[in-house]
Design a protein around this motif. Structure first.
Motif, short mmCIF file in Angstrom:
data_model
loop_
_atom_site.label_atom_id
_atom_site.label_comp_id
_atom_site.label_asym_id
_atom_site.label_seq_id
_atom_site.Cartn_x
_atom_site.Cartn_y
_atom_site.Cartn_z
N ILE A 2 -43.70 77.01 -83.77
CA ILE A 2 -44.35 75.92 -83.03
C ILE A 2 -43.97 76.01 -81.56
O ILE A 2 -44.82 75.88 -80.67
CB ILE A 2 -43.85 74.54 -83.54
N LEU A 51 -31.28 65.02 -77.68
CA LEU A 51 -31.12 66.15 -78.60
C LEU A 51 -31.41 67.42 -77.82
O LEU A 51 -32.34 67.46 -77.00
CB LEU A 51 -32.11 66.03 -79.77
N ILE A 85 -39.66 65.51 -73.44
CA ILE A 85 -39.57 66.63 -74.38
C ILE A 85 -39.71 67.92 -73.59
O ILE A 85 -40.53 68.00 -72.67
CB ILE A 85 -40.70 66.60 -75.44
N LEU A 111 -46.26 76.35 -78.34
CA LEU A 111 -46.29 75.37 -77.24
C LEU A 111 -45.87 76.00 -75.91
O LEU A 111 -46.31 75.57 -74.85
CB LEU A 111 -45.37 74.18 -77.57
N TRP A 114 -48.22 66.63 -69.70
CA TRP A 114 -47.88 67.80 -70.53
C TRP A 114 -48.13 69.03 -69.66
O TRP A 114 -49.26 69.26 -69.23
CB TRP A 114 -48.77 67.82 -71.77
N LEU A 138 -40.41 75.83 -87.02
CA LEU A 138 -40.17 75.12 -85.77
C LEU A 138 -40.16 76.09 -84.59
O LEU A 138 -40.72 75.82 -83.53
CB LEU A 138 -38.83 74.37 -85.83
N ILE A 145 -30.60 58.58 -76.15
CA ILE A 145 -30.49 59.56 -77.23
C ILE A 145 -30.95 60.88 -76.63
O ILE A 145 -32.04 60.94 -76.05
CB ILE A 145 -31.40 59.23 -78.43
N PHE A 183 -35.14 66.71 -76.61
CA PHE A 183 -35.84 65.43 -76.59
C PHE A 183 -34.88 64.38 -76.05
O PHE A 183 -33.71 64.38 -76.41
CB PHE A 183 -36.27 65.06 -78.00
N VAL A 214 -49.10 59.99 -70.40
CA VAL A 214 -48.44 61.22 -70.86
C VAL A 214 -48.68 62.32 -69.85
O VAL A 214 -49.75 62.39 -69.24
CB VAL A 214 -49.05 61.73 -72.20
N ILE A 250 -35.38 73.34 -78.29
CA ILE A 250 -36.19 72.16 -78.00
C ILE A 250 -35.24 71.02 -77.62
O ILE A 250 -34.15 70.91 -78.17
CB ILE A 250 -37.09 71.77 -79.19
N MET A 261 -31.25 71.52 -78.96
CA MET A 261 -30.85 72.44 -80.03
C MET A 261 -31.67 73.71 -80.06
O MET A 261 -32.86 73.72 -79.76
CB MET A 261 -30.99 71.73 -81.38
N ALA A 262 -31.02 74.81 -80.43
CA ALA A 262 -31.74 76.03 -80.75
C ALA A 262 -32.33 75.86 -82.15
O ALA A 262 -31.81 75.09 -82.95
CB ALA A 262 -30.80 77.22 -80.72
N THR A 263 -33.41 76.56 -82.45
CA THR A 263 -33.99 76.49 -83.79
C THR A 263 -33.43 77.56 -84.72
O THR A 263 -33.86 77.68 -85.86
CB THR A 263 -35.53 76.55 -83.73
N THR A 297 -34.59 60.07 -74.90
CA THR A 297 -35.22 58.76 -74.80
C THR A 297 -34.23 57.75 -74.24
O THR A 297 -33.04 57.79 -74.57
CB THR A 297 -35.77 58.27 -76.16
N MET A 345 -39.76 58.80 -72.36
CA MET A 345 -39.23 59.80 -73.28
C MET A 345 -39.60 61.18 -72.72
O MET A 345 -40.70 61.36 -72.19
CB MET A 345 -39.86 59.64 -74.66
#
Lengths: 244, 244
Positions: free
Chosen positions: B230, B163, B124, B234, B97, B227, B161, B150, B95, B148, B165-167, B152, B122
């Motif tokens: 979070i 994604l 993020i 982060l 980060w 979200l 896949i 994501f 991983v 955020i 998107m705004a939260t 994969t 994957m």
């Protein structure tokens, strides 16, 4: 709670792990995941759906990741094992990321993310669940309520931020409450058998097609669907349940 | 695009990084983050809001994490640097980060998460943004649209896949489109100055208080708020922008 679990043959340490989790949920006011659920866990042991004795094993690991089999053990036994392993790896390398297969219902997700706080770390956990959510434009339930939890310590030791949410707009339990009260539900909660949003709690409860967070397409329900799909990938795909 | 950026003094490699990002957004049909935005980046250089020459530096790192300063450089220059670093660390430990401070608008979030796919990983990414979202029960914008993404890989090399998107339920751009058409907006998109949901696109556009994903409280808008919080943790907390 421990006596009930012990009575169906669960080893004391595993019974205690479950009881601690359920108690913590009740203390946080998360009653749908507390003592209320004990019967389900007891029955899963009685019916051999879950093996109360099972101990997880590490299938593969490197510096900061691990792949675990829960060996069909109790959710909190598997969850605690994985979270401890992730924290241990994070101490060593900065991040720990663990995926588990062959587990069972692991209760309140925040139980696991919050364990990171005690180590001064941020914690994340998520889980796939049985189908109950209709993806946008679908009539059928294809994904679960797929919860995600995030926890971070704050500057003062007794403060924190903890998020613990399903990626459906609401849980089935909230619909049942409206049904019992004979009241309507908002139009972003659930679909009827025709695949359209319903405000009828009875219809919603019987159809069992919860809408993803956001609700209908024009209110961006596809984002909740996308989040549930991510969680499916992080839980299911990453744990190899579709391949092995 | 590269000629426009070069003309205001941006080094060719940095102009190219921006042009590749904007082009990729247009190719994906994500027009709000493509050529359409070039003027903003040009002006940010002209007005010295952003330093086109800046190269990111690593402030601190260990096996699988890094803390980076973007040194007020172009978003894609900082974003690519961090993603490359994360991928390199993931190759080594499983991983990677990376958190960055002192960056600028990094464009379409999926540009970064998708880079992981080429490595069979994957990916993020998430970012905090300027305040535009009202937390549940608030009249004021306190968090950004905090996107955020994501990504994969799939079993076949040309599938994936992704994604992104705004939260918030929607971006401000979607409200502007309804306003120009003289049409109403759904009740989960934005608040009026009274803090209540509005269906008037003109009022929504002028108030600039987008609702978090979900919309009003009874439709679980607090989950979108959670979200976004979070993502703030982060991006902002983890990058130390509140402490240093």
């Amino acid at each position: 709670m421990t006596e009930c679990m012990n009575a169906v043959g669960t080893p004391a340490a595993h019974s205690n792990a479950l009881a601690e989790l359920l108690l913590a949920a009740d203390v946080r006011g998360h009653y749908s995941h507390g003592l209320n659920r004990l019967e389900m866990y007891v029955r899963d042991i009685q019916n051999n759906i879950c093996d109360g004795h099972a101990v997880p094993t590490i299938l593969k690991e490197n510096t900061s990741t691990a792949w675990v089999s829960g060996n069909n053990g109790l959710g909190p036994v598997v969850g605690n094992f994985c979270m401890n392993l992730a924290i241990q790896k994070a101490h060593q390398s900065g991040v720990g990321w663990v995926a588990a297969k062959n587990s069972n219902h692991y209760g309140m997700a925040a139980w696991y993310s919050m364990q990171a706080i005690k180590h001064g770390m941020m914690g994340i956990t998520c889980s796939n669940t049985s189908p109950l959510m209709s993806p946008t434009r679908s009539k059928c339930a294809a994904l679960g309520t797929n919860p995600i939890s995030f926890a971070t310590p704050a500057l003062t030791t007794d403060d924190s931020i903890v998020l613990d949410m399903a990626t459906t707009t609401v849980s089935l339990g909230k619909i049942e409450i409206q049904r019992r009260k004979g009241e309507k539900i908002p139009d972003s909660w659930a679909q009827g058998p025709d695949g359209l949003p319903t405000v009828d709690a009875e219809v919603a409860y019987n159809t069992r097609c919860l809408m993803p967070l956001g609700g209908p397409e024009e209110k961006s329900g596809y984002k909740g669907y996308g989040l549930a799909l991510i969680i499916e990938a992080l839980s299911g795909l990453a744990a190899g349940i579709y391949l092995f």
